[in-house]
Design an enzyme around this catalytic site. Structure first.
Site, PDB file in Angstrom:
ATOM      1  N   ASP A  49      -5.411   9.676   9.640  1.00  0.00           N
ATOM      2  CA  ASP A  49      -4.174   9.059  10.104  1.00  0.00           C
ATOM      3  C   ASP A  49      -3.769   9.555  11.481  1.00  0.00           C
ATOM      4  OD1 ASP A  49      -3.167   7.233   8.001  1.00  0.00           O
ATOM      5  OD2 ASP A  49      -3.340   9.035   6.741  1.00  0.00           O
TER       6      ASP A  49
ATOM      7  N   GLU B 246       0.870  -1.185   0.000  1.00  0.00           N
ATOM      8  CA  GLU B 246       0.000   0.000   0.000  1.00  0.00           C
ATOM      9  C   GLU B 246       0.899   1.224   0.000  1.00  0.00           C
ATOM     10  OE1 GLU B 246      -2.147   0.433   3.639  1.00  0.00           O
ATOM     11  OE2 GLU B 246      -3.265   2.201   2.985  1.00  0.00           O
TER      12      GLU B 246
END
Lengths: 257, 405, 405, 257
Positions: free
Chosen positions: D60, D49
């Site tokens: 995040d 990824e």
């Protein structure tokens, strides 16, 4: 007629104008201030104005205000002040001493007590924050022959002036201009006002605020009875001590002879 | 101009005419509906009146006694009740044809208020402030300058409020022709005590009309801090003669010793005196010299007190109590955390008294506290009192950046 | 939640339910007369609404053109319009049964407002603030602490507002069960833009009802500064569809270069984008990375803008202009000296635009400027911008005294 | 069936679970990040990824956020990123690469352009701030066989889950808990939810958020198809560079064999 007024009238017979000088009790120390007083008396000041310092001298300018604050650090008491003046005055019977202060220190001491303690050394009292309406405060002083010295200003209306003149004894303190002690004054305008006043009263006229040179005094001759010198001598003292004060005093005194 | 044995006019003769002019101008103005309408318009449109009456449900609940409400003078323009008075006197000065106002200020609040209203009304403004106070309260000086006022440092005496007051009086003695002396509190010679109290009375008048809706009835007690006494006069006077108990709260400072507080009542260091133009209870020594004072709040740090309040105490129309610095800081913190209101340290005195008394009262009783000002201005004092280290770091960083720039 | 092509909800899936709950809770609350009454009561009793509409006769006279009036949001509790929104959202959070609110803040105004209302409503409060902002805006952090809020320094990224916003979003992602995210401006995912604008609309509603009395009619133009856009939405929305021209004023900063300003309109550095949960005009580079911004006023220093305003600009219902830092400082000083009002630097942008345009208009025209906040908070910024040396001396003296104590 | 999904199904025939690892393009430099990618591909990560950094990565946690901000200082462009991945992917045909980023960088590049440029190296795309209602944004990717990878959460209501499942291809990214990347997760609660999900879709299930130890992966076997490791490898790299990252990768990989 009060002793103070009699004294002024008598002196004026041989002199064109008298000199009243100003000392702050306790400045720079109590001992020093007594020495200044004695010096001025010895040098022949006609009237000695002793200011008993107050924490909030709203009618005084910066020079005197600062001196008062210094004086207060020496914790002067009115009782001792009066005792000291008494001791001094008896040695200089040819001069008169008047007390100047603000209302509160006098009030707290009590005017009855003041009458008892201040006489005979003190022959007059100046309280710049005591208005004429409140004349009853100083009533007890009369019996002790301490003359309340009222202030007049050029802008006073006639009714108020009449009230002041009728209460006056000893002398009048004629403020020559607006403002506080220690500034500059235009003397020309002052004399007219004094002449008008002279016609309305037989009480001697003292003129204060802004007298720092012999010519200021000369200009007042014929218009006033007493020239009142305050900040000028204090400034001289602050500049160069007692010697300078005496020099300044003598130069002013010359103009009164 | 007399309030029992207090008040009156004890000023240098040179100010007599000017004081008489002011007295009659004030009386005429107050009899002129147009003047009163203009004053009310400025109070509303400029200063944001009426100020609300705020219920304090959390604080009251926590104390478990009387219900507390705040009269929110902190929401005035400038952040304090001071604005009411300067609007009134500013308009009066214009009416009298004066071009200039002078004011004295201690912590600087009245100076800023005077500078604000002077800018608003197109008057020149000179503010006297002790040089020592200028150093300590510079942010207010900065704002006065931004508003176009001239700030004159006073270096005589202790170089603080008392000296600034004397100096302003001296300015007025030579400038009264074109100058109005804008006194900030309900003290000084007539007509100042009556006039300032009069302009401030809008506070109490609003409470009178707001209470029925917000409290359901008139309050049982009203608390106000008392320095000079203008916010107290303002909220108390309209309640004179009613059943509402009036409670003044003085600055208890750090102790009962000489110079440790600013209490003019309930202490043998104060008694009847005449100074600064009027008669009242003054803190003074045996010689009649006015005493130094101390308080965490600069605005209560005053040696005299409104003659109107002194007379009310004498007549038992007013109960006077005090709060010490420590209790004041506690009250400040408690109001902030329970109700989200940052009170001035002055006003926190009144809050402290209410906090002390409310728990002893029943839940049916209702107290109004005059929150005379907001606490933003006390940033430096409060941070210092709480010994907040990051604040000092912030200042040091700011200075370092400025030095680089 | 869409405003033309702008707005919408672009949030991590984890927040979906929580956002839906908020959306329906908001709709239900706004349909509940009791909620609206409670909100109005807090706005009046706690924050001091209505705020006045102040005529500026001196300033208008000096400019020689249109008549200027100020909507005085600076008189709100906390000193800015921010209070309207936090009252609304605080009450909504309680209605939703939340025990805690989180907020992000840049300069700290919204943080203080959130801390105030949380104390008032008994909610726990956590404020995310960039570590860099904390250093520069510490006084606000100090007040938040006094109000019982927890201030969390954010050290990611540039450690400023954008990072604090991201961090608050992250907190909400794991705390939504008991926590309401109290966004301070009319941005972010639905329903925030609509909701914040809705709570702020009381500003414009009051102007609508005050104007006939104060101005004699409705204004020709209304000016408001635009950072996120909440004060602008608040005063503009009730005027949508009227003949009053609406003028937004962005932060022109120090120049037109990248990173020198915070203009999201009239620059090719901004275009349609989707970030921070919503679609709007974002300042961004070719890669779609959001750009740094700059302004003398922290409150306008934002990279996005309310989607409601972006859409209004698109539809020509709103004209967007800008004021540079220098003109803003001039406007600040001019308003202070002519009208005795100390405006926030944010609000001074709107004043600057009115000052620039008024002289070109006839004396019959009437402008309302939204004075969104007061300038006390800008003490350090303004003193620094004006290079006021005594202020630095004052700080140095304060620090020296603290060190001794 | 998309290439990604086919790949996963095929791999799963011989393996209990696959491993997807995460790299940020441009962190700490573009060159270094390419080296990390190549290392992971060489070591046999099943799916790589690659996160194209965005200035405002709201989904995040702090570790990845900080890394993204560092990466942005190297001024990465999406075009170069895709070219670099393309060059790399052709050398490791046994693995698949998926792109992860936020909506705005993709939007500004354009999804048509993305479809043209990203294929065939990129077989899937994760956009955490793109909600399912906005699926039309990624419509152009279908023709290029780039699977949009939708996220599911345990609390998803059935209608929304159905909508997501019907749009899904390639794989699903099952968020194991509330919060952002990089925190701790209680894995026991996760598996029940995965089993329910498994009954409703044939699309492979990837599980992310909080996987940092081999036993985390072991616990997922039988419940999920792909274990997704993000912050754990980044932390290893930040602690002691590429060697440490490889060590950590290998220990995790063991659990998937």
């Amino acid at each position: 007629m009060s002793t103070l007024q009699t004294y002024i009238k008598t002196q004026r017979e041989s002199r064109p104008i008298l000199l009243m000088t100003h000392v702050i009790y306790g400045y720079p120390t109590i001992k020093d201030s007594l020495e200044i007083m004695e010096t001025l008396l010895r040098e022949g000041t006609d009237i000695l104005e002793v200011q008993f310092p107050f924490s909030d001298p709203v009618a005084d300018g910066p020079t005197i205000t600062n001196a008062c604050h210094v004086a207060l650090e020496n914790a002067p008491t009115l009782r001792q002040c009066l005792a000291d003046i008494n001791a001094l005055a008896t040695r200089y019977p040819d001069s008169k001493v008047v007390l100047m202060s603000y209302l509160n220190p006098m009030l707290q001491f009590g005017f009855e007590a003041l009458a008892d303690t201040a006489a005979p050394a003190i022959s007059g009292l100046i309280i710049p924050d005591l208005p004429i309406e409140q004349a009853s405060f100083v009533e007890p002083l009369k019996a002790a022959d301490i003359a309340p010295i009222w202030l007049t200003i050029p802008q006073m209306d006639s009714a108020r002036l009449a009230q002041t003149l009728s209460a006056a004894s000893g002398m009048l303190y004629c403020v020559s201009r607006s403002g506080v002690t220690g500034g500059a004054t235009a003397f020309d305008a002052v004399t007219d006002n004094l002449d008008t006043l002279k016609q309305q009263t037989s009480v001697p006229l003292g003129v204060g605020f802004g007298i720092s040179k012999p010519e200021h005094i000369t200009a007042l001759i014929g218009h006033a009875d007493i020239a009142i010198v305050g900040s000028a001598l204090l400034n001289a003292y602050n500049e160069a001590g007692l010697t300078q004060l005496v020099t300044r005093f003598k130069s002013l005194q010359t103009a009164t002879r | 101009g007399r309030f029992g044995q207090y008040g009156g006019s004890f000023i240098p003769e040179i100010l007599f005419n000017s004081q008489q002019d002011l007295l009659s101008a004030y009386r005429e103005a107050m009899a002129d509906p147009e003047f009163k309408a203009e004053m009310l318009a400025q109070m509303q449109q400029y200063s944001g009146r009426p100020t609300p009456l705020t219920p304090c449900p959390n604080l009251s609940q926590q104390l478990g006694g009387a219900q507390i409400y705040l009269k929110r003078e902190d929401l005035n323009h400038s952040g304090a009740h001071k604005m009411n008075n300067v609007i009134g006197q500013g308009l009066l000065a214009k009416r009298m044809g004066k071009k200039r106002v002078i004011a004295e200020t201690g912590a600087g609040q009245h100076g800023v208020a005077s500078a604000l209203v002077s800018a608003r009304l197109g008057l020149e403004c000179t503010v006297y402030m002790g040089a020592h106070d200028i150093e300590r309260q510079y942010p207010n000086v900065f704002w006065m300058k931004q508003l176009g006022a001239t700030v004159v440092p006073v270096t005589t005496g202790a170089a603080t409020l008392k000296d600034a007051l004397d100096e302003a009086m001296r300015d007025w003695s030579s400038s009264f022709n074109d100058t109005h002396y804008l006194i900030g509190t309900s003290c000084g010679c007539a007509p100042y005590p009556e006039m300032v109290a009069g302009f401030q009375s809008i506070i109490g008048e609003e409470v009178l009309s707001q209470a029925p809706e917000v409290l359901g009835r008139q309050p049982d007690k009203i608390y106000a801090c008392v320095g000079g006494g203008s916010n107290a006069c303002g909220i108390f006077l309209p309640y004179k003669g009613t059943t509402t108990e009036l409670v003044g709260v003085e600055a208890g400072g750090i102790g009962d010793g000489v110079g440790e507080h600013a209490m003019r009542f309930n202490t043998d260091q104060a008694r009847f005196g005449i100074a600064q133009g009027y008669a009242t209870e003054f803190l003074q020594d045996e010689q009649g010299q006015l005493l130094p004072t101390q308080s965490i709040s600069a605005g209560l740090d005053y040696v005299g007190v409104s003659p109107i309040l002194a007379d009310m105490v004498k007549r038992n129309e007013l109960r006077m109590t005090a709060a010490r610095d420590e209790a004041v800081l506690d009250a400040f913190k408690r109001l902030a955390t329970t109700e989200g209101i940052i009170a001035a340290l002055e006003s926190s005195h009144a809050v402290a008294a209410a906090i002390a008394e409310a728990p002893k009262l029943s839940r049916d009783e209702k107290l109004v506290v005059n929150l005379s000002g907001r606490g933003d201005k006390d940033l430096f004092n409060i941070a210092s009192a709480l010994k907040d280290a990051p604040f000092n770091d912030f200042l040091a960083d700011y200075l370092a950046r400025e030095k680089q720039a």
